[in-house]
Motif scaffolding. Structure first.
Motif, PDB file in Angstrom:
ATOM      1  N   THR A   7     -15.371   2.746  -7.920  1.00 23.62           N
ATOM      2  CA  THR A   7     -13.991   1.498  -7.251  1.00 23.62           C
ATOM      3  C   THR A   7     -15.212   1.554  -5.748  1.00 23.62           C
ATOM      4  OG1 THR A   7     -12.086   3.354  -8.316  1.00 23.62           O
ATOM      5  CG2 THR A   7     -11.943   2.314  -5.390  1.00 23.62           C
ATOM      6  N   ILE A  11     -15.296  -2.744  -4.591  1.00 23.04           N
ATOM      7  CA  ILE A  11     -14.300  -2.686  -2.993  1.00 23.04           C
ATOM      8  C   ILE A  11     -15.913  -3.389  -2.751  1.00 23.04           C
ATOM      9  CG2 ILE A  11     -14.543  -1.799  -1.049  1.00 23.04           C
ATOM     10  CD1 ILE A  11     -12.978   0.897  -2.026  1.00 23.04           C
ATOM     11  N   CYS A  14     -16.103  -6.977  -4.225  1.00 25.27           N
ATOM     12  CA  CYS A  14     -14.292  -7.728  -4.195  1.00 25.27           C
ATOM     13  C   CYS A  14     -15.154  -8.717  -2.685  1.00 25.27           C
ATOM     14  CB  CYS A  14     -13.130  -6.684  -3.847  1.00 25.27           C
ATOM     15  SG  CYS A  14     -11.779  -7.524  -3.195  1.00 25.27           S
ATOM     16  N   TYR A  15     -15.075  -7.745  -1.506  1.00 20.08           N
ATOM     17  CA  TYR A  15     -16.059  -7.653   0.073  1.00 20.08           C
ATOM     18  C   TYR A  15     -16.708  -9.171  -0.635  1.00 20.08           C
ATOM     19  CZ  TYR A  15     -12.947  -5.239   2.479  1.00 20.08           C
ATOM     20  OH  TYR A  15     -11.758  -4.938   3.145  1.00 20.08           O
ATOM     21  N   HIS A  44      -8.399  -6.992  -3.852  1.00 23.13           N
ATOM     22  CA  HIS A  44      -8.417  -6.147  -2.790  1.00 23.13           C
ATOM     23  C   HIS A  44      -7.113  -5.444  -2.579  1.00 23.13           C
ATOM     24  CE1 HIS A  44      -7.625  -5.697   1.659  1.00 23.13           C
ATOM     25  NE2 HIS A  44      -8.585  -4.814   1.775  1.00 23.13           N
ATOM     26  N   SER A  45      -5.793  -6.193  -3.427  1.00 19.27           N
ATOM     27  CA  SER A  45      -4.623  -5.574  -2.733  1.00 19.27           C
ATOM     28  C   SER A  45      -4.493  -4.290  -3.537  1.00 19.27           C
ATOM     29  CB  SER A  45      -3.623  -6.708  -3.115  1.00 19.27           C
ATOM     30  OG  SER A  45      -2.056  -6.117  -3.088  1.00 19.27           O
ATOM     31  N   LEU A  47      -6.420  -2.776  -4.833  1.00 19.48           N
ATOM     32  CA  LEU A  47      -7.848  -1.148  -3.886  1.00 19.48           C
ATOM     33  C   LEU A  47      -7.142  -0.397  -3.165  1.00 19.48           C
ATOM     34  CD1 LEU A  47     -11.258  -3.835  -4.065  1.00 19.48           C
ATOM     35  CD2 LEU A  47     -10.912  -1.682  -5.896  1.00 19.48           C
ATOM     36  N   VAL A  48      -6.368  -1.878  -2.140  1.00 17.79           N
ATOM     37  CA  VAL A  48      -5.554  -0.562  -1.897  1.00 17.79           C
ATOM     38  C   VAL A  48      -4.657  -0.006  -2.086  1.00 17.79           C
ATOM     39  CG1 VAL A  48      -4.065  -0.844   0.192  1.00 17.79           C
ATOM     40  CG2 VAL A  48      -5.679  -2.846   0.533  1.00 17.79           C
ATOM     41  N   CYS A  51      -7.040   3.176  -2.951  1.00 23.62           N
ATOM     42  CA  CYS A  51      -7.435   3.973  -2.277  1.00 23.62           C
ATOM     43  C   CYS A  51      -5.910   4.871  -1.378  1.00 23.62           C
ATOM     44  CB  CYS A  51      -7.877   2.874  -0.714  1.00 23.62           C
ATOM     45  SG  CYS A  51      -9.257   2.619  -1.465  1.00 23.62           S
ATOM     46  N   ASN A  63     -11.289   6.639   2.635  1.00 26.67           N
ATOM     47  CA  ASN A  63     -10.502   5.325   2.219  1.00 26.67           C
ATOM     48  C   ASN A  63      -9.881   4.462   2.926  1.00 26.67           C
ATOM     49  OD1 ASN A  63     -11.080   6.994   0.173  1.00 26.67           O
ATOM     50  ND2 ASN A  63      -9.382   8.109   0.395  1.00 26.67           N
ATOM     51  N   VAL A  67     -11.196  -0.266   2.660  1.00 25.18           N
ATOM     52  CA  VAL A  67     -10.237  -1.347   2.643  1.00 25.18           C
ATOM     53  C   VAL A  67      -9.576  -2.099   3.661  1.00 25.18           C
ATOM     54  CG1 VAL A  67      -9.703  -1.091   0.168  1.00 25.18           C
ATOM     55  CG2 VAL A  67      -8.206  -0.058   1.951  1.00 25.18           C
ATOM     56  N   PHE A  77      -2.043  -1.624   5.522  1.00 28.16           N
ATOM     57  CA  PHE A  77      -2.149  -0.341   5.076  1.00 28.16           C
ATOM     58  C   PHE A  77      -1.358   0.942   5.550  1.00 28.16           C
ATOM     59  CE2 PHE A  77      -4.222   3.820   3.910  1.00 28.16           C
ATOM     60  CZ  PHE A  77      -4.976   3.312   2.936  1.00 28.16           C
TER      61      PHE A  77
END
Length: 297
Positions: A7, A11, A14-15, A44-45, A47-48, A51, A63, A67, A77
């Motif tokens: 994970t 992340i 992704c960034y 990202h959604s 991954l949110v 987290c 966590n 994100v 978030f």
């Protein structure tokens, strides 16, 4: 519990891919850059979501920080965390009031809506409508409710927005520095990114007499990695602490049991969903059982 390195790596990827697309691809192939950034916004959604369920570390603030930059701009978030964890009360799944992620409406509230809005909600119950209209309808309803809660000084809402807005401004500043018009970022990245997630959420839940029968299984999809395997949604709902990369194995180990548990609400892929509900309404907007009138339980 050790840090969940898959994970953490995802992340960073992704960034990193989002930044690389904006800095290096945009000046040469702007269409491709927007497509890559939209995929990153959708990832990202996901991954949110991962987290807020307590991954990839045991430190909830860490966590959240991992994100913190909202690539799709829309949802704080902490507000998403509060509403989504309430959604995980499976015995109230699909309830128009107790499930914050329900797409159903109570009969008496639906009847009070203007005709044009009722029409949009019907279109939103087709897969094509959910992809095109869903991101705007969900965001509009969410922001309207957030304004109401800010005015009522609901606990934690103002703090969530106070943390979110500076992060939004930072993302917009980075987008501006990349030379991407802000309106184009909203229409070319945020909207498509949220539309991709809408494919997953479209039929994720239905009304069923048993809580387990309300949650879908979509067995295979090239988008599964983008959804962090939440296409196997019944597994996530029954084992919400399991990390995303364990979901396929957990499903394979008890495939017949999972399918029996959710009452056969199973599709082989998202193409099957499109063939069934791409241009036709999945079900009525009004909940078939719950909250039909103000006095209903």
């Amino acid at each position: 519990m050790r840090p969940e390195w898959p994970t953490l790596g995802l992340i960073a990827l992704c960034y990193g891919a989002w930044a690389a697309a904006g800095v290096w691809i945009w000046p040469v192939l702007p269409g491709l850059a927007l497509a890559v950034m939209a995929l990153c916004a959708a990832l990202h959604s996901s991954l949110v979501h991962e987290c807020l369920h307590g991954h990839p570390t045991r430190n909830r603030l860490l966590n959240e920080a991992l994100v913190a930059l909202p690539l799709s701009l829309a949802y704080p978030f902490r507000r998403y965390k509060a509403t989504h964890l309430a959604h995980h009360h499976d015995e109230r799944l699909t309830d128009p009031f107790d499930d914050p992620e329900s797409y159903y409406r109570a009969r008496w509230r639906y009847d009070a809506l203007p005709r044009w809005l009722r029409g949009l909600l019907w279109l939103n119950n087709t897969l094509l409508g959910r992809v095109l209209l869903g991101p705007w309808l969900v965001a509009g309803g969410f922001f309207w409710d957030e304004v109401r809660q800010v005015r009522a000084d609901a606990r934690g809402v103002r703090r969530a927005w106070a943390l979110h807005l500076p992060a939004v401004l930072l993302v917009l500043a980075l987008v501006w520095a990349m030379g991407i018009p802000l309106w184009l970022y909203v229409l070319g990245v945020c909207w498509p990114g949220l539309a991709l997630i809408a494919i997953r959420t479209f039929a994720e839940h239905r009304w069923h007499e048993t809580p387990e029968g309300r949650t879908i299984i979509v067995e295979h999809s090239p988008l599964a990695w983008l959804f962090l395997y939440n296409n196997l949604h019944i597994v996530h709902h029954k084992l919400p602490s399991a990390p995303w990369y364990r979901l396929p194995g957990l499903y394979r180990e008890r495939r017949a049991e999972w399918q029996a548990l959710n009452g056969g609400y199973v599709f082989p892929n998202y193409l099957a969903l499109w063939r069934r509900w791409g241009l036709s309404v999945k079900e009525p907007v009004v909940h078939p059982v719950l909250r039909k009138d103000p006095g209903a339980a």
